[in-house]
Design a protein around this motif. Structure first.
Motif, short mmCIF file in Angstrom:
data_model
loop_
_atom_site.label_atom_id
_atom_site.label_comp_id
_atom_site.label_asym_id
_atom_site.label_seq_id
_atom_site.Cartn_x
_atom_site.Cartn_y
_atom_site.Cartn_z
N GLN A 1 61.06 34.72 32.71
CA GLN A 1 59.72 34.24 33.03
C GLN A 1 59.04 35.23 33.97
O GLN A 1 59.67 35.73 34.91
N LEU A 2 57.78 35.50 33.69
CA LEU A 2 57.00 36.43 34.51
C LEU A 2 55.84 35.68 35.13
O LEU A 2 55.12 34.95 34.45
N GLN A 3 55.65 35.88 36.42
CA GLN A 3 54.58 35.20 37.15
C GLN A 3 53.74 36.24 37.87
O GLN A 3 54.20 36.89 38.80
N ALA A 4 52.49 36.39 37.43
CA ALA A 4 51.58 37.35 38.04
C ALA A 4 50.72 36.66 39.08
O ALA A 4 50.33 35.50 38.92
N CYS A 20 53.96 40.93 40.21
CA CYS A 20 54.58 40.20 39.12
C CYS A 20 56.03 39.92 39.50
O CYS A 20 56.80 40.84 39.78
N SER A 21 56.38 38.65 39.51
CA SER A 21 57.73 38.24 39.86
C SER A 21 58.46 37.79 38.61
O SER A 21 57.93 37.01 37.81
N LYS A 85 36.14 49.21 40.16
CA LYS A 85 34.81 49.29 39.59
C LYS A 85 34.52 48.04 38.77
O LYS A 85 35.46 47.38 38.31
N PRO A 86 33.26 47.72 38.55
CA PRO A 86 32.95 46.52 37.75
C PRO A 86 33.62 46.53 36.38
O PRO A 86 34.01 45.47 35.87
N GLU A 87 33.80 47.71 35.81
CA GLU A 87 34.45 47.79 34.49
C GLU A 87 35.95 47.50 34.54
O GLU A 87 36.60 47.41 33.50
N ASP A 88 36.50 47.35 35.73
CA ASP A 88 37.90 46.94 35.87
C ASP A 88 38.06 45.43 35.79
O ASP A 88 39.19 44.91 35.78
N THR A 89 36.95 44.71 35.72
CA THR A 89 37.00 43.26 35.61
C THR A 89 37.70 42.85 34.32
O THR A 89 37.31 43.28 33.23
N ALA A 90 38.74 42.03 34.47
CA ALA A 90 39.53 41.61 33.31
C ALA A 90 40.62 40.64 33.78
O ALA A 90 40.82 40.46 34.99
N VAL A 91 41.30 40.06 32.82
CA VAL A 91 42.54 39.34 33.13
C VAL A 91 43.67 40.36 33.03
O VAL A 91 43.79 41.07 32.02
N TYR A 92 44.48 40.42 34.06
CA TYR A 92 45.58 41.37 34.11
C TYR A 92 46.91 40.65 33.84
O TYR A 92 47.17 39.59 34.42
N TYR A 93 47.70 41.26 32.97
CA TYR A 93 48.97 40.68 32.56
C TYR A 93 50.12 41.65 32.87
O TYR A 93 49.99 42.85 32.66
N CYS A 94 51.23 41.09 33.33
CA CYS A 94 52.44 41.90 33.39
C CYS A 94 53.30 41.58 32.17
O CYS A 94 53.22 40.48 31.61
N ALA A 95 54.09 42.55 31.75
CA ALA A 95 54.90 42.41 30.55
C ALA A 95 56.22 43.13 30.73
O ALA A 95 56.31 44.09 31.51
N GLY A 119 48.91 35.97 33.27
CA GLY A 119 47.66 36.65 33.56
C GLY A 119 47.04 36.22 34.88
O GLY A 119 47.18 35.06 35.31
N THR A 120 46.35 37.15 35.50
CA THR A 120 45.63 36.86 36.74
C THR A 120 44.27 37.55 36.66
O THR A 120 44.16 38.69 36.24
N GLN A 121 43.23 36.82 37.04
CA GLN A 121 41.86 37.32 36.89
C GLN A 121 41.49 38.26 38.03
O GLN A 121 41.69 37.92 39.22
#
Length: 126
Positions: A1-4, A20-21, A85-95, A119-121
């Motif tokens: 299990q991965l927790q971001a 990410c744990s 930067k504003p273009e870095d706005t996204a949901v970030y996921y670890c895998a 994912g983390t916003q």
């Protein structure tokens, strides 16, 4: 299990650290990656790191601003982000990608990864 964790709202030029744990498996057997997905866009690689942590890869637009690092004793992989930067706005996921053969190899494609966090916003305001 991965927790971001660690996402949030930051101003243009600011910094954030994502963490990410991992639990349930032997963390050091897995190469790790951070990906992101903005609305209406495909998921893309941000950074990748080998099992040992000795090899890393950054997407061109993140090189020099982001740093990926892992702590196999703590079962964590972090993504330190600077000059956001504003273009870095996204949901970030670890895998995580299991790799039994090469401790110095990383993976760059979405399809290569076996497990994903929730994912983390990250929102960068201008």
């Amino acid at each position: 299990q991965l927790q971001a964790s660690g996402g949030g709202v930051v101003q243009d030029g600011g910094s954030l650290r994502l963490s990410c744990s991992a639990s349930g498996r032997t963390f050091s057997n897995y190469a790790m990656g951070w990906f992101r997905q903005a609305p209406g866009k495909e998921r893309e690689l941000v950074a990748a790191i080998s099992r040992s942590g000795s090899s890393t890869y950054y997407a061109d637009s993140m090189s020099g601003r982001f740093i990926i690092a892992r702590d196999n004793a703590k079962n964590t992989v972090d993504l330190q982000m600077h000059n956001l930067k504003p273009e870095d706005t996204a949901v970030y996921y670890c895998a995580a990608k299991r790799n039994s053969y090469n401790v110095n190899y990383y993976y760059r494609a979405v399809y290569q990864y076996d497990y994903w966090g929730q994912g983390t916003q990250v929102t960068v305001s201008s």
